[in-house]
Design a protein around this motif. Structure first.
Motif, PDB file in Angstrom:
ATOM      1  N   ALA A 298       0.849  -1.312   0.154  1.00 51.68           N
ATOM      2  CA  ALA A 298       0.026   0.241   0.709  1.00 51.68           C
ATOM      3  C   ALA A 298       1.268   1.078  -0.029  1.00 51.68           C
ATOM      4  CB  ALA A 298      -1.221  -0.099   1.349  1.00 51.68           C
ATOM      5  N   ARG A 299       2.169   1.212   1.111  1.00 55.53           N
ATOM      6  CA  ARG A 299       2.705   2.737   0.747  1.00 55.53           C
ATOM      7  C   ARG A 299       3.267   2.629  -0.740  1.00 55.53           C
ATOM      8  NH1 ARG A 299       5.786   1.249   6.496  1.00 55.53           N
ATOM      9  NH2 ARG A 299       3.904   2.218   8.649  1.00 55.53           N
ATOM     10  N   GLY A 300       4.122   1.659  -0.910  1.00 55.92           N
ATOM     11  CA  GLY A 300       4.593   1.795  -2.715  1.00 55.92           C
ATOM     12  C   GLY A 300       3.922   2.045  -3.683  1.00 55.92           C
ATOM     13  N   ALA A 301       2.223   1.431  -3.495  1.00 55.94           N
ATOM     14  CA  ALA A 301       1.398   2.271  -3.753  1.00 55.94           C
ATOM     15  C   ALA A 301       1.033   4.124  -4.049  1.00 55.94           C
ATOM     16  CB  ALA A 301      -0.313   1.600  -4.063  1.00 55.94           C
ATOM     17  N   GLY A 302       0.888   4.036  -2.970  1.00 52.27           N
ATOM     18  CA  GLY A 302       0.435   6.162  -2.654  1.00 52.27           C
ATOM     19  C   GLY A 302       1.745   6.131  -3.326  1.00 52.27           C
ATOM     20  N   ALA A 303       2.577   5.795  -3.204  1.00 55.26           N
ATOM     21  CA  ALA A 303       3.591   6.753  -3.525  1.00 55.26           C
ATOM     22  C   ALA A 303       3.493   6.941  -4.774  1.00 55.26           C
ATOM     23  CB  ALA A 303       5.272   5.570  -2.908  1.00 55.26           C
ATOM     24  N   GLU A 304       3.597   5.681  -5.377  1.00 54.86           N
ATOM     25  CA  GLU A 304       3.574   5.663  -7.049  1.00 54.86           C
ATOM     26  C   GLU A 304       2.537   6.923  -7.288  1.00 54.86           C
ATOM     27  OE1 GLU A 304       2.689   2.757 -10.539  1.00 54.86           O
ATOM     28  OE2 GLU A 304       2.666   2.457  -8.538  1.00 54.86           O
ATOM     29  N   LEU A 306       1.497   9.166  -5.625  1.00 48.23           N
ATOM     30  CA  LEU A 306       2.321  10.745  -5.167  1.00 48.23           C
ATOM     31  C   LEU A 306       3.053  10.871  -6.769  1.00 48.23           C
ATOM     32  CD1 LEU A 306       3.011  10.345  -1.322  1.00 48.23           C
ATOM     33  CD2 LEU A 306       0.752  11.615  -2.765  1.00 48.23           C
ATOM     34  N   GLU A 307       3.489  10.246  -6.915  1.00 49.31           N
ATOM     35  CA  GLU A 307       4.825  10.901  -7.640  1.00 49.31           C
ATOM     36  C   GLU A 307       4.106  10.988  -9.117  1.00 49.31           C
ATOM     37  OE1 GLU A 307       7.732   7.378  -8.016  1.00 49.31           O
ATOM     38  OE2 GLU A 307       8.582   7.826  -6.178  1.00 49.31           O
ATOM     39  N   ALA A 308       2.768   9.858  -9.731  1.00 53.00           N
ATOM     40  CA  ALA A 308       2.530  10.461 -10.596  1.00 53.00           C
ATOM     41  C   ALA A 308       1.599  12.027 -10.798  1.00 53.00           C
ATOM     42  CB  ALA A 308       1.342   9.654 -10.971  1.00 53.00           C
ATOM     43  N   ALA A 309       0.892  12.351  -9.286  1.00 54.29           N
ATOM     44  CA  ALA A 309      -0.017  13.285  -9.006  1.00 54.29           C
ATOM     45  C   ALA A 309       1.078  14.325  -8.996  1.00 54.29           C
ATOM     46  CB  ALA A 309      -0.923  13.531  -7.955  1.00 54.29           C
ATOM     47  N   GLU A 310       2.468  14.490  -8.613  1.00 52.12           N
ATOM     48  CA  GLU A 310       3.265  15.688  -8.877  1.00 52.12           C
ATOM     49  C   GLU A 310       3.461  15.952 -10.250  1.00 52.12           C
ATOM     50  OE1 GLU A 310       6.012  17.936  -7.233  1.00 52.12           O
ATOM     51  OE2 GLU A 310       4.392  16.791  -6.531  1.00 52.12           O
ATOM     52  N   GLY A 311       3.961  14.593 -11.106  1.00 55.14           N
ATOM     53  CA  GLY A 311       4.320  14.776 -12.811  1.00 55.14           C
ATOM     54  C   GLY A 311       3.081  15.677 -12.797  1.00 55.14           C
ATOM     55  N   TYR A 312       2.035  15.323 -13.046  1.00 54.08           N
ATOM     56  CA  TYR A 312       1.360  15.422 -13.659  1.00 54.08           C
ATOM     57  C   TYR A 312       1.176  16.569 -13.385  1.00 54.08           C
ATOM     58  CZ  TYR A 312      -4.032  17.096 -15.498  1.00 54.08           C
ATOM     59  OH  TYR A 312      -5.047  17.503 -15.525  1.00 54.08           O
ATOM     60  N   ARG A 313       1.067  17.395 -11.768  1.00 58.00           N
ATOM     61  CA  ARG A 313       0.895  18.950 -11.521  1.00 58.00           C
ATOM     62  C   ARG A 313       2.040  19.628 -12.155  1.00 58.00           C
ATOM     63  NH1 ARG A 313       3.849  21.987  -8.415  1.00 58.00           N
ATOM     64  NH2 ARG A 313       5.506  20.310  -7.970  1.00 58.00           N
ATOM     65  N   ALA A 314       2.489  19.011 -12.305  1.00 60.57           N
ATOM     66  CA  ALA A 314       4.620  19.583 -13.307  1.00 60.57           C
ATOM     67  C   ALA A 314       3.780  19.764 -14.458  1.00 60.57           C
ATOM     68  CB  ALA A 314       5.504  18.997 -12.672  1.00 60.57           C
ATOM     69  N   LYS A 315       3.305  18.975 -14.848  1.00 60.85           N
ATOM     70  CA  LYS A 315       3.318  18.917 -16.365  1.00 60.85           C
ATOM     71  C   LYS A 315       1.977  19.737 -17.300  1.00 60.85           C
ATOM     72  CE  LYS A 315       1.469  16.584 -20.496  1.00 60.85           C
ATOM     73  NZ  LYS A 315       0.134  14.785 -20.592  1.00 60.85           N
ATOM     74  N   VAL A 316       0.847  20.071 -15.714  1.00 59.23           N
ATOM     75  CA  VAL A 316       0.376  20.686 -16.158  1.00 59.23           C
ATOM     76  C   VAL A 316       1.061  23.078 -15.869  1.00 59.23           C
ATOM     77  CG1 VAL A 316      -2.520  22.191 -15.035  1.00 59.23           C
ATOM     78  CG2 VAL A 316      -1.723  19.801 -15.643  1.00 59.23           C
ATOM     79  N   VAL A 317       1.049  22.877 -14.837  1.00 54.07           N
ATOM     80  CA  VAL A 317       2.214  23.873 -14.604  1.00 54.07           C
ATOM     81  C   VAL A 317       2.911  24.804 -15.265  1.00 54.07           C
ATOM     82  CG1 VAL A 317       3.826  25.212 -12.738  1.00 54.07           C
ATOM     83  CG2 VAL A 317       1.908  23.494 -12.161  1.00 54.07           C
ATOM     84  N   ASN A 318       3.685  23.695 -16.105  1.00 52.98           N
ATOM     85  CA  ASN A 318       5.010  24.194 -16.931  1.00 52.98           C
ATOM     86  C   ASN A 318       3.471  24.490 -18.222  1.00 52.98           C
ATOM     87  OD1 ASN A 318       7.567  23.803 -15.815  1.00 52.98           O
ATOM     88  ND2 ASN A 318       7.182  21.420 -16.406  1.00 52.98           N
TER      89      ASN A 318
END
Length: 389
Positions: A298-304, A306-318
């Motif tokens: 569960a922690r691994g899936a949660g971290a994954e 979070l990383e995807a959301a962070e990537g999407y956020r960075a993509k949208v912001v950029n």
């Protein structure tokens, strides 16, 4: 026959002359020797003993007669030499590296002997030697004692436990060991039993049977050593070993719910309880392992995520920053040439809109006058159905 009146040694003379009877006569010896009598032999021996002791014989004029001659001087020298050798043999002794010796002067402590050859003038100085490296073992409990109840001890939760244990010890100070204890083995046994009972009385049954054996052994050893040191016994306790720690082996009558009775051994019941506790611990460990596995997943899936959301956020912001930068650049160009910029935006917008549209452009000029208008209804219907699916 008057010639033989001088006695058995042939000291002949006139009958009744006392001087001749004492061995001072000058008579002629008989030709045939006679066997001396036992009394005469004893008398001669006594006279010789008096001479040896510094006295005088019974002969006239204070001198010993012919039969009172002393032993040779070599005999005295040999006897004296033998006495000296025996005295030296009793006075010198050897102490091995694994031993300690205690020298006593008239029964009181004098000194500790050194390794190797030592001199203790006997009988004024005597010695006692002890092996200080040999490990001695005292076994206590039902199997190690003639008392069948020695190993039964009461715990703090009022349970009875059957304990067999060993105490391994050696000598660390020969002087204290010699003068402090009359019977060292019995003293060690008594102190060890008292220490074990004291420690068991402060412990519960379950830890004694399972996990606290090593701690109990260490506590008992420390308590035994403390007691021995307080009494200055010169004994060092090396270790305490448990041979057996079990509930009593006696049997009891158990009544079931349905009223039936059966005879059950106490030790068997405790072993069943221990087996159940071990199975419980095993199941708990399995559950903990499964929980840790699922938690890690569960922690691994949660971290994954979070990383995807962070990537999407960075993509949208950029992307937003890029659009803003592009708009700022277009605005700058629009201010410089508004008409050209408006026309350019119009053409780029049509390009984007018409890029994905299935279209046919017909020129109504001279080149397209000969084309017959035709509307492909079937094709349009298929395209509309495919788009709806």
């Amino acid at each position: 026959m008057a010639d033989n009146n001088g006695g058995p040694w042939g000291g002949g003379g006139s009958g009744g002359d006392k001087g001749n009877k004492n061995g001072g006569g000058n008579g002629r010896k008989p030709d045939t020797p006679q066997i001396p009598e036992i009394d005469e032999l004893m008398r001669k021996g006594q006279e010789q003993l008096r001479v040896l002791m510094g006295g005088k014989g019974r002969g006239g004029g204070g001198a010993s007669g012919d039969g009172g001659a002393g032993l040779p001087r070599g005999t005295f020298l040999f006897a004296g030499l033998a006495a000296v050798v025996l005295w030296l043999f009793a006075s010198f002794y050897t102490v091995k590296p694994e031993e300690q010796s205690v020298e006593l002067f008239l029964g009181e402590f004098n000194q500790i002997g050194t390794n190797g050859l030592n001199f203790a003038p006997w009988p004024l100085v005597t010695y006692e030697k002890f092996n200080v490296t040999t490990n001695r073992t005292e076994s206590l409990g039902i199997n190690g004692s003639r008392d069948s109840g020695l190993g039964l001890m009461l715990t703090t939760d009022e349970n009875i436990v059957d304990i067999d244990f060993q105490v391994v010890w050696n000598i660390k100070n020969a002087r204290d060991f010699l003068f402090s204890l009359k019977e060292p083995e019995l003293s060690v046994r008594a102190i060890s039993e008292a220490a074990m009972r004291e420690v068991i009385a402060q412990s519960e049954l379950a830890p004694i049977l399972n996990r606290d054996r090593a701690a109990i052994e260490a506590n008992v050893r420390q308590l035994i050593q403390k007691t021995l040191d307080q009494r200055k016994t010169g004994i060092s306790v090396l270790r305490v070993n448990f041979n057996k720690v079990d509930p009593p082996s006696r049997q009891v009558i158990v009544t079931a719910v349905d009223g039936s009775q059966k005879r059950v051994s106490v030790i068997d019941a405790f072993r069943d309880v221990q087996a159940a506790e071990q199975e419980r611990d095993q199941r708990e460990r399995q559950a903990d392992a499964y929980a840790n596995q699922r938690l890690a997943q569960a922690r691994g899936a949660g971290a994954e995520i979070l990383e995807a959301a962070e990537g999407y956020r960075a993509k949208v912001v950029n992307a937003a920053l890029g659009e803003a930068s592009r708009f700022s650049a277009v605005l700058k160009e629009y201010k410089v040439a508004p008409e050209v910029t408006r026309r350019r935006l119009y053409i780029e917008t049509l390009e984007k809109v018409l890029a994905n549209v299935d279209k046919i452009i017909m020129d109504n000029g001279e080149g397209g006058s000969g084309v017959v208008p035709y509307l492909p209804l079937n094709e349009l219907r298929k395209n509309s159905q495919g788009g709806s699916n």
